[in-house]
Design a protein around this motif. Structure first.
Motif, PDB file in Angstrom:
ATOM      1  N   ILE A  82      69.906   7.841  31.777  1.00 63.39           N
ATOM      2  CA  ILE A  82      70.024   6.434  31.398  1.00 63.39           C
ATOM      3  C   ILE A  82      68.643   5.940  31.002  1.00 63.39           C
ATOM      4  O   ILE A  82      67.719   5.946  31.823  1.00 63.39           O
ATOM      5  CB  ILE A  82      70.588   5.602  32.562  1.00 63.39           C
ATOM      6  N   THR A  83      68.502   5.514  29.764  1.00 60.47           N
ATOM      7  CA  THR A  83      67.198   5.136  29.231  1.00 60.47           C
ATOM      8  C   THR A  83      67.189   3.657  28.879  1.00 60.47           C
ATOM      9  O   THR A  83      68.109   3.159  28.222  1.00 60.47           O
ATOM     10  CB  THR A  83      66.880   5.958  27.967  1.00 60.47           C
ATOM     11  N   ASP A  84      66.130   2.951  29.321  1.00 64.49           N
ATOM     12  CA  ASP A  84      66.029   1.525  29.015  1.00 64.49           C
ATOM     13  C   ASP A  84      65.288   1.312  27.692  1.00 64.49           C
ATOM     14  O   ASP A  84      64.797   2.289  27.084  1.00 64.49           O
ATOM     15  CB  ASP A  84      65.393   0.769  30.183  1.00 64.49           C
ATOM     16  N   PRO A  85      65.191   0.077  27.205  1.00 62.94           N
ATOM     17  CA  PRO A  85      64.531  -0.157  25.909  1.00 62.94           C
ATOM     18  C   PRO A  85      63.071   0.274  25.862  1.00 62.94           C
ATOM     19  O   PRO A  85      62.520   0.494  24.772  1.00 62.94           O
ATOM     20  CB  PRO A  85      64.670  -1.676  25.724  1.00 62.94           C
ATOM     21  N   ARG A  86      62.415   0.415  27.004  1.00 65.94           N
ATOM     22  CA  ARG A  86      61.024   0.866  27.049  1.00 65.94           C
ATOM     23  C   ARG A  86      60.899   2.385  27.114  1.00 65.94           C
ATOM     24  O   ARG A  86      59.797   2.915  27.195  1.00 65.94           O
ATOM     25  CB  ARG A  86      60.314   0.230  28.250  1.00 65.94           C
ATOM     26  N   GLY A  87      62.056   3.090  27.084  1.00 65.41           N
ATOM     27  CA  GLY A  87      62.027   4.541  27.133  1.00 65.41           C
ATOM     28  C   GLY A  87      61.962   5.117  28.531  1.00 65.41           C
ATOM     29  O   GLY A  87      61.832   6.333  28.700  1.00 65.41           O
ATOM     30  N   ARG A  88      62.061   4.257  29.552  1.00 59.52           N
ATOM     31  CA  ARG A  88      62.043   4.742  30.934  1.00 59.52           C
ATOM     32  C   ARG A  88      63.421   5.267  31.329  1.00 59.52           C
ATOM     33  O   ARG A  88      64.434   4.823  30.800  1.00 59.52           O
ATOM     34  CB  ARG A  88      61.611   3.631  31.886  1.00 59.52           C
TER      35      ARG A  88
ATOM     36  N   TRP B 126      62.925   3.034  37.685  1.00 58.01           N
ATOM     37  CA  TRP B 126      62.798   3.294  36.252  1.00 58.01           C
ATOM     38  C   TRP B 126      61.471   4.012  36.041  1.00 58.01           C
ATOM     39  O   TRP B 126      60.412   3.478  36.374  1.00 58.01           O
ATOM     40  CB  TRP B 126      62.827   1.989  35.465  1.00 58.01           C
ATOM     41  N   VAL B 127      61.537   5.218  35.486  1.00 59.12           N
ATOM     42  CA  VAL B 127      60.374   6.106  35.442  1.00 59.12           C
ATOM     43  C   VAL B 127      60.033   6.469  34.005  1.00 59.12           C
ATOM     44  O   VAL B 127      60.909   6.879  33.230  1.00 59.12           O
ATOM     45  CB  VAL B 127      60.650   7.403  36.255  1.00 59.12           C
ATOM     46  N   ALA B 128      58.761   6.333  33.648  1.00 61.91           N
ATOM     47  CA  ALA B 128      58.315   6.767  32.324  1.00 61.91           C
ATOM     48  C   ALA B 128      58.546   8.263  32.184  1.00 61.91           C
ATOM     49  O   ALA B 128      58.402   9.027  33.155  1.00 61.91           O
ATOM     50  CB  ALA B 128      56.845   6.441  32.125  1.00 61.91           C
TER      51      ALA B 128
END
Length: 315
Positions: free
Chosen positions: A15-21, A108-110
């Protein structure tokens, strides 16, 4: 007779958020491997399709409605009490706000920080599949050096980003000069580069080393510091276990199909590859009569991708 291990099919999501995390969930107390971080998901129940199982699990675990996307990797992993298949998918999208509905911590992890999180063994190959190339070029024996280097450059220009510099018929000053020039070209292209078998020269050049299977039993510890790649060629379960014990970053396992370079050697086939893959948590490439067209099948059997000479080397 020993009792057969129970088999479990587990679905998980990237699952990826808009920041790519990427979202990780922490296993709660009272569960196996409590405290470790994993990709959210859970067991597939009888009668469910894989996609239905993942949608249900994410609804129960995170409170989101998921749109299941493309496959990432399917990792077979043997544990002391079970045989697990971790089937990982991207999400094409979701609605709702992810929250730990079962008391689990979320993070949420880079992408480049994923390796800092302690995970169950089956999740380690998933991280490698997200972070690193799915193609590993093994260079052929050189004929004329300038022509060989020109072919390497063409491969890099075509997008190859992980290279094993292998030239076992070349030695002495010629090998040092050829390896040095190959390393320069790989670095300029931003490609990972590992030297086949030559630990000392790899240390001198500050690059990775790809260990031959015969070297695995001769080494007492990892030959390179963290940050310099260490890989190994493996053919048996013992090879893989030794590579993992040495702290190798990844392995190459084969041959999957018959090859000209190993005439008469019995191939593993994909079932044999998966059977060895499940013994360790090492990320690994499949090798032996393979090409980029086989990447999808390789990932269905737990490989990060394919390693090859002929199918990746420009004519």
């Amino acid at each position: 007779m020993s009792t057969p291990l129970r088999s479990i099919h587990v679905m998980a999501a990237v699952i990826t958020d808009p920041r790519g995390r990427i979202l990780l969930a922490r296993r709660t107390e009272g569960r196996d491997l409590a405290g470790r971080w994993e990709f959210p998901g859970g067991k597939r129940e009888p009668g469910e399709s894989p996609e239905e199982a993942l949608v249900r699990e994410l609804r129960e675990e995170l409170g989101i409605e998921a749109d299941i996307g493309a496959a990432v990797i399917n990792v077979p992993q043997q544990y002391p009490d079970k045989r697990l298949r971790l089937d990982v998918r991207h999400l094409a999208g979701w609605t709702g706000t992810p929250r730990g509905h079962e008391g689990q911590a979320l993070a949420w992890v880079a992408l480049d920080k994923l390796t800092r999180y302690a995970m169950p063994p089956a999740d380690r190959p998933v991280v490698a599949a997200l972070l690193h190339p799915d193609i590993y070029l093994v260079t052929p024996e050189p004929g004329e050096d300038a022509e060989w280097l020109a072919s390497l450059q063409r491969a890099l220009d075509a997008g190859i980003r992980r290279v094993q510099v292998r030239a076992r018929s070349v030695g002495g000053e010629r090998w040092q000069a050829l390896a040095g020039q190959a390393v320069q070209r790989c670095r300029k292209a931003g490609a990972d580069v590992l030297l086949n078998g030559d630990i000392e020269l790899a240390r001198e050049l500050g690059v990775g080393v790809h260990l031959r299977s015969a070297q695995l039993t001769a080494l007492a510890q990892r030959p390179m510091p963290e940050g310099q790649w260490v890989a190994a060629s493996c053919h048996t379960a013992e090879d893989l276990q030794r590579a993992e014990d040495l702290g190798c970053d990844f392995a190459v396992l084969g041959s999957v199909h018959p090859t000209e370079s190993h005439p008469g050697a019995p191939p593993l086939g994909w079932p044999g590859f998966a059977g060895l893959r499940e013994r360790v948590s090492l990320p690994m490439y499949a090798i032996g009569g393979l090409s980029p067209a086989d990447i999808r099948q390789a990932r269905e059997h737990g490989a990060q991708g394919v390693a090859a000479i002929r199918s990746l080397w420009p004519a």
